[in-house]
Design a protein around this motif. Structure first.
Motif, PDB file in Angstrom:
ATOM      1  N   THR A 121      18.833  60.944  35.362  1.00 55.45           N
ATOM      2  CA  THR A 121      20.107  61.220  36.016  1.00 55.45           C
ATOM      3  C   THR A 121      21.231  61.087  34.994  1.00 55.45           C
ATOM      4  O   THR A 121      21.095  60.337  34.022  1.00 55.45           O
ATOM      5  N   ASN A 126      24.658  53.987  41.411  1.00 55.41           N
ATOM      6  CA  ASN A 126      25.240  54.704  42.550  1.00 55.41           C
ATOM      7  C   ASN A 126      26.500  53.982  43.034  1.00 55.41           C
ATOM      8  O   ASN A 126      26.530  52.755  43.131  1.00 55.41           O
ATOM      9  N   TRP A 130      29.001  58.786  44.322  1.00 58.25           N
ATOM     10  CA  TRP A 130      27.788  59.216  43.617  1.00 58.25           C
ATOM     11  C   TRP A 130      26.551  58.576  44.234  1.00 58.25           C
ATOM     12  O   TRP A 130      26.440  57.355  44.293  1.00 58.25           O
ATOM     13  N   LEU A 132      23.251  60.076  43.486  1.00 56.53           N
ATOM     14  CA  LEU A 132      22.134  60.778  42.850  1.00 56.53           C
ATOM     15  C   LEU A 132      21.601  60.006  41.646  1.00 56.53           C
ATOM     16  O   LEU A 132      21.015  60.585  40.732  1.00 56.53           O
ATOM     17  N   ARG A 204      28.301  62.718  33.605  1.00 56.01           N
ATOM     18  CA  ARG A 204      28.539  63.890  34.446  1.00 56.01           C
ATOM     19  C   ARG A 204      29.473  64.890  33.774  1.00 56.01           C
ATOM     20  O   ARG A 204      29.285  66.105  33.906  1.00 56.01           O
ATOM     21  N   TYR A 225      14.186  59.233  40.602  1.00 55.71           N
ATOM     22  CA  TYR A 225      15.208  60.280  40.708  1.00 55.71           C
ATOM     23  C   TYR A 225      14.726  61.398  41.608  1.00 55.71           C
ATOM     24  O   TYR A 225      13.533  61.671  41.712  1.00 55.71           O
ATOM     25  N   THR A 229      19.023  65.357  42.462  1.00 51.04           N
ATOM     26  CA  THR A 229      19.607  65.027  41.167  1.00 51.04           C
ATOM     27  C   THR A 229      19.396  66.179  40.193  1.00 51.04           C
ATOM     28  O   THR A 229      20.319  66.591  39.482  1.00 51.04           O
ATOM     29  N   TYR A 232      21.641  69.093  41.122  1.00 54.59           N
ATOM     30  CA  TYR A 232      23.019  68.834  40.711  1.00 54.59           C
ATOM     31  C   TYR A 232      23.207  69.150  39.233  1.00 54.59           C
ATOM     32  O   TYR A 232      24.198  69.793  38.833  1.00 54.59           O
TER      33      TYR A 232
END
Length: 274
Positions: A121, A126, A130, A132, A204, A225, A229, A232
């Motif tokens: 990820t 988390n 968020w 994921l 990210r 995961y 994920t 995304y």
């Protein structure tokens, strides 16, 4: 055995085999270069393949300093420069993916031709915005702090429940053997530092910067995961595809060696022919 010395005086073990398009394999947390041994041998029949032990892991030095993902990325850049590698297909698994993200953040993609990301990820912990991250969205900042305390107190006490989650199909003596390999083959302060490094990382905003062709590989039975994920990441990385590994957990590289080598070969080969 081949060793390379980094700019801050740390000796890293690496192995290199084959000729042609370069592929660099980066292992995960608590592992070493042997995690890719079987794909390494298969891929070296057609490519110039490099695998190495991240600092603090395997046969590499285990220093008190430089235990950050930024330094790991610098080590990777220095190793590739030392070996004069360009147009690299960079492959990371787990923390090796975090190292890849940090590499792109600091060095861009000018040395890279393609990237393959195995079951990770961009943000471990988390939070409100968020879900994921680790454990399919259930791992919190408080959890990470508690785990750091356990790792520093007793690596085995952390490893037992962690690996039961990762590989629930391993039981009895086989599980005990694997736990002993992890605990006896690693240094607690290194693993604690790198768990912290992953827990505070947030990549990210780096994903759109990965502009080379990218594979996002995940285990369909990964307890760490999720498919969401991977999806995304595909949305954020411009030229990317998602590749599921059926009946595989987070340890998909070992669980399906043939497919691991195949997908990496396909990526590197497509780059040769493009």
């Amino acid at each position: 055995m081949a060793f390379f010395e980094t700019s801050d005086g740390v000796k890293l073990y690496y192995q290199q085999k084959g000729e042609g398009q370069p592929i660099v394999l980066v292992h995960g947390w608590s592992s070493d270069h042997t995690a890719f041994d079987q794909p390494f041998e298969e891929l070296s029949k057609k490519f110039n393949v490099v695998s190495f032990d991240l600092r603090g892991h395997g046969a590499s030095d285990r220093p008190e300093h430089g235990l950050t993902l930024k330094r790991f990325a610098s080590d990777l850049e220095e190793l590739m420069e030392h070996l004069n590698l360009m147009n690299v297909t960079l492959v990371g698994h787990s923390m090796g993916v975090s190292t890849t993200f940090e590499y792109v953040k600091n060095f861009g993609v000018s040395r890279l031709k393609a990237v393959s990301l195995f079951d990770m990820t961009p943000k471990l912990v988390n939070e409100e915005d968020w879900n994921l991250g680790l454990y399919h969205g259930k791992y919190t900042r408080e959890d990470s702090l508690n785990d750091l305390s356990v790792i520093n107190d007793s690596l085995m006490e952390f490893a037992k429940p962690f690996f039961k989650v990762i590989v629930p199909y391993l039981t009895g003596e086989i599980m005990e053997e694997q736990l002993n390999l992890v605990v006896n083959g690693n240094t607690p302060h290194v693993l604690a530092a790198m768990w912290h490094a992953m827990a505070v990382g947030d990549y990210r905003d780096v994903l759109p910067q990965i502009t080379v062709p990218t594979q996002i590989v995940y285990g369909e039975k990964s307890t760490l995961y999720s498919k969401e994920t991977a999806e995304y990441m595909k949305e954020q990385i411009p030229n990317s595809e998602v590749i599921p590994f059926e009946n595989c957990t987070h340890l998909l590289v070992a669980e399906d060696v043939v497919k691991t080598a195949k997908v990496i070969e396909e990526l590197a080969s497509s780059m040769v022919n493009s």
